[in-house]
Scaffold this active site. Sequence first.
Site, PDB file in Angstrom:
ATOM      1  N   GLY B 462       0.844  -1.192   0.000  1.00 17.24           N
ATOM      2  CA  GLY B 462       0.000   0.000   0.000  1.00 17.24           C
ATOM      3  C   GLY B 462       0.876   1.238   0.000  1.00 17.24           C
ATOM      4  N   THR B 463       2.168   1.028  -0.172  1.00 23.61           N
ATOM      5  CA  THR B 463       3.140   2.111  -0.022  1.00 23.61           C
ATOM      6  C   THR B 463       3.450   2.813  -1.330  1.00 23.61           C
ATOM      7  OG1 THR B 463       4.792   0.407  -0.271  1.00 23.61           O
ATOM      8  CG2 THR B 463       4.276   1.094   1.953  1.00 23.61           C
ATOM      9  N   ALA B 505      12.002  -1.145  -2.139  1.00 20.68           N
ATOM     10  CA  ALA B 505      12.190  -0.148  -3.199  1.00 20.68           C
ATOM     11  C   ALA B 505      13.530  -0.341  -3.888  1.00 20.68           C
ATOM     12  CB  ALA B 505      12.067   1.258  -2.624  1.00 20.68           C
ATOM     13  N   ILE B 599      15.117   9.663  -3.761  1.00 21.93           N
ATOM     14  CA  ILE B 599      13.691   9.563  -3.446  1.00 21.93           C
ATOM     15  C   ILE B 599      12.963   9.367  -4.775  1.00 21.93           C
ATOM     16  CG2 ILE B 599      11.709  10.776  -2.459  1.00 21.93           C
ATOM     17  CD1 ILE B 599      13.901   9.765  -0.434  1.00 21.93           C
ATOM     18  N   LEU B 600      12.509   8.148  -4.994  1.00 17.88           N
ATOM     19  CA  LEU B 600      11.937   7.799  -6.301  1.00 17.88           C
ATOM     20  C   LEU B 600      10.683   8.619  -6.584  1.00 17.88           C
ATOM     21  CD1 LEU B 600      12.414   3.960  -5.934  1.00 17.88           C
ATOM     22  CD2 LEU B 600      13.597   5.418  -7.594  1.00 17.88           C
ATOM     23  N   ASN B 601       9.890   8.840  -5.527  1.00 21.93           N
ATOM     24  CA  ASN B 601       8.635   9.568  -5.707  1.00 21.93           C
ATOM     25  C   ASN B 601       8.366  10.365  -4.430  1.00 21.93           C
ATOM     26  OD1 ASN B 601       5.882  10.287  -5.629  1.00 21.93           O
ATOM     27  ND2 ASN B 601       5.342   8.631  -7.020  1.00 21.93           N
ATOM     28  N   GLN B 608       4.808   7.822   3.175  1.00 20.93           N
ATOM     29  CA  GLN B 608       5.471   6.775   3.945  1.00 20.93           C
ATOM     30  C   GLN B 608       6.053   7.330   5.230  1.00 20.93           C
ATOM     31  OE1 GLN B 608       5.414   3.608   3.896  1.00 20.93           O
ATOM     32  NE2 GLN B 608       7.270   2.957   2.863  1.00 20.93           N
ATOM     33  N   LYS B 671      17.881   4.146  -0.807  1.00 23.12           N
ATOM     34  CA  LYS B 671      18.216   3.572   0.497  1.00 23.12           C
ATOM     35  C   LYS B 671      17.003   3.055   1.274  1.00 23.12           C
ATOM     36  CE  LYS B 671      21.129   6.615   2.401  1.00 23.12           C
ATOM     37  NZ  LYS B 671      22.273   7.165   3.175  1.00 23.12           N
ATOM     38  N   GLU B 675      10.956   1.896   6.951  1.00 18.42           N
ATOM     39  CA  GLU B 675      11.147   1.698   8.395  1.00 18.42           C
ATOM     40  C   GLU B 675      11.613   2.975   9.091  1.00 18.42           C
ATOM     41  OE1 GLU B 675      10.529  -1.415   9.453  1.00 18.42           O
ATOM     42  OE2 GLU B 675      10.985  -2.752   7.779  1.00 18.42           O
TER      43      GLU B 675
END
Lengths: 335, 708
Positions: B462-463, B505, B599-601, B608, B671, B675
Amino acid sequence: MRPFTYTRASDPSLAVRELAANPTAKFLAGGTNLIDLMKEDVERPSAVIDISALTLTEIKPIAAGTSKGGISIGGLGKNTDAANHPSIRQHYPLLTQAILAGASGQIRNMATNGGNLLQRTRCPYFYEVAMPCNKREPGSGCGALEGINRLHAIFGWSEKCVAVYPSDMAIALAALDAFVRVKRPNGEERSIPFTDFHRLPGDTPEQDTNLAHGELITAIDLPQNKFADRSYYLKVRDRASYAFALISVAAALEVTGNTIVQARIAMGGVSHKPWRALTAEKMLVGKEATAENFKRAADAEMAAAKPLEHNKFKVELGNRSIVLALQMAMNGGKA
Amino acid sequence: MQDKNKLIGTPVSRIDGIAKVTGKAAYSTDYPVKNLAYAVLFKSTIAAGNIRSIDTATAEKAPGVLAVITHANAPKLNVDGGIRGGALLQSPEIEFYGQHIGMVVAETFEQARHATHLISVTYDKKEPKADFEKLAKEAVPSRDKEKADASRGDAKAALREATYKVEEVYGTPIEHHHPLEPHATIAEWNGDHVTLYNSSQIVNGAQSAAAKTLNIKPEQVRIVTPYIGGGFGSKGGQWANLVLTAVAAKQVNRPVKLALTRQQMVNSVGLRQRNYQKVSLAATKDGKLTALAHEITTHGAIKNEFIEPCGDCSKIMYDVPNSLITYRTVPMNVILPTYTRGPGKSTGSFALESAMDELAHTLKIDPIELRIRNEPERDPSNGKPWSSRTTVQCLRAGAAAFGWEKRKAEPRQNQQGNYLVGYGVACGTYPAHQRPTSAIVKLKRTGNDIMATVELAAADLGTGTYTILTQTAADALDLPLRNVKVVIGDSDLPPAAGAVGSVGASSYANAVNDACQKITDELLAKSGKQFYARPTAAQLMRSEKITDYQTRIDAKPLESAEEYSAHSFNANFAEVTVNRFTGMVRVNRFLAVTGAGTILNPKTARSQIIGGNIWGIGMALTEESVVDPRYGNFVTRSFADYHVPANLDIGDMDAIFIREDDQKANTLGVKGIGEVGIVGVAAAVANAIFNATGKRVRELPITPDKLL
Ligand SMILES: Cc1cc2nc3c(=O)[nH]c(=O)nc-3n(C[C@H](O)[C@H](O)[C@H](O)COP(=O)(O)OP(=O)(O)OC[C@H]3O[C@@H](n4cnc5c(N)ncnc54)[C@H](O)[C@@H]3O)c2cc1C
């Protein structure tokens, strides 16, 4: 959930007769409490009589009787509608605050005023059928007495039961000296003073209230009062919304100059019924509305508290909450 | 490589958003499987002992009941097959309260549930071990080598000699993951093959555990899990419900659905264990740490051990010459603890970062400054250089954005009406790893239009996995987003890492990127031509008139990554108000500043981080699963009792990312953020409460009674 029959009542007189005829039948109003308890196997009605279509939903002025001049709210009206009705907001803001401090928007939209008064304790030992609980199963013992009792009673409990009554709305109604109007199976009506409606557990904690089987709550009557400008419902809880009270205080004052003419204080989260802080009230009448007098009244009330192993904090918290609620009431609800 | 890309790094809205809000996204129980029967579990009402008898006769005769399965008639399963927490109906022994002891299968859910109430069980009870307060004294060293005492220098000696020190014990309660979607399974057999629709964070792990436990081959098991309604670690390892549904379906010879109730969740799918953490810090007068000891006492289940690594942050956060980390554990009659968001780090950082705040207060040094003075140049635990580490930038950028200068250094100096206001800061970290992941890319040309399909057995909790993989493939193939289709969540697809431990990711995006590069290379080779500039795969499909082409890659982490220590880092800032009468706390503002590589998105990343922060606020203020030690049961069984933060508990939330180009960690420099968002949060809130009230609470959650 066990198998049950389901019928839909279209008329209050038929509904009470139908219920009275079957000792294990239950009314169903908003269902937000009864259905949960049936799923947990705590409530096991053989018949469910759905009263949600009854038109006992009006909010209107009272023309005659004990509460003449006040306002009557229908037993099957929704909590949301009662809280937001202009007359309630104007004349009984304490009730509006208390209702809105309870549950969530969705639940209040379903919950009825009568159902709210009859919601059952949230004691975890009551909810889990494998645990001892005299309220659910008389004679099985009280799981909370020597168990996890952080949320439990400090006033009026017995060895048989230390549960607290969870409604917020009812705490305000106790402070407002409301009456519960009921229809009896024989067709007669009676009116129960609010502080006599719920019971202390004593030796029969299975009985939450003095309502007899077959009686239907048709309305709640709110007598006229002069508290509207100086009242406040304080609810202290483990999160900001959607949690039952650790302690709640419904405070209402009538003041001339700075002298207290009348005081009403009811507490939630402390007892098996809405707890009227009569000692504190008595001490306040005729006194100046000062922080010191509020504190003295709170001390006197809380001196009689009998905490359990995990809820000693409720004595201090109750004391502070009485003081804060009275101050907030004096300030018309502003911090 | 960031500059060349057009889509990576842009705030693309969720690809699956519309499907989710319109109810079209099918979760485990939503599959329209025909001829379903329903299973409902029933559970033990003691925590230790043995079942003497189970009388199922009445239940079996109840309307609609197809089967009642208990240890007396369940098929033999392999209890060491990888299902966590036991409760597989293989023996009469009871190891924890609420252990599954049987299930009813019926035509309808209601019939099955009703029949569970008609079963009577007698037990030979034993005294449960359920009182952690008492048992903690009996804790012994762990059997796990990873949890052996780890020391550098001589922390105890340095502590003895130090003038400035903090030595305190911090307690964290049992917590539950409580994803909004409870664990649920549909099992459908076809001959000796079974399809299991089941929320699984590790698709291949679920497949292998189910196969081994059912004593069949992995290829006989298919796991389908395209959407997951949250997991937070509880759907990483698999629990008994997965295979018991298969058992039930076999028994009644038709597909079976089994969904846990919220109340059953508390003793079915693991938990975050209770920890006592003693943290001892010693420092010079000017705040240079000389010793750090982190001594952890916790519990496992009665037979199996699981310890969350609470000492991990302490290993790497600060430059300290003398360090000691120890774990002690004691068996308890509870369900097996398991990974829970930010495992070890969220709880460990509460202890470490509270202690740092206490030290800052003792030394009268600003807590941000104290941390900067102890910033390590290399990983102190192994001497490796950081792949990247931006803790100091996180602290400085956060301080500026949050208005840290408004904080009063002395506690209880900021009163506004009935409220006390306070500011707190705390850091966090989480390791960054890439794990082996395979992927297939398929290209299909219709005229000039090229469609790409990317397939891998990844999981989306769901992330935003669908979204970031679509972006990654679209960039690598130079296609618009709408020409890329991502297919995941099915064990028939190429094996992939799990969506756990913040590896999703980086493992998935790097594999997809590698696969797309590979398909371009292959098309180039196939064309046999030389190009001045490298053409895109789409261009090659067109110029070479290819209609269908596909390739597969088995992507692995960079070998050179081993030479570096790769972690995400953050700094968390909280502003709280505390009602000085009632002790009710509100987090007015919260800011997390994170350095987590590429940061992909930024949109899904922000969600998140904020999601992690909110759980951290819950951890700080409200969440606790309470055991009655006499019975070993949880008295907090539903959302009415187990308090996750409600909307009204949450004030202004903000997330800032520090730019990092970390190609040392992995090709794309990702990275991971799943979490780290919860790490350091509870300490930031607790430190803010201290700043507001002068009261240090070392036992979570910080409920009003603790502040009176
Ligand atoms: C998650 C959750 C949180 C909540 N939090 C709060 C809170 O913070 N504060 C709070 O005050 N409440 C809270 N509630 C309780 C909620 O207010 C009650 O469930 C609701 O008011 C009950 O009303 P109902 O109409 O749904 O009652 P029902 O469930 O339909 O009925 C409850 C009982 O009353 C009887 N009954 C109903 N109507 C009548 C009548 N007219 N005459 C005679 N008997 C009748 C029924 O037979 C039944 O025994 C919460 C509930 C939930 C589920």
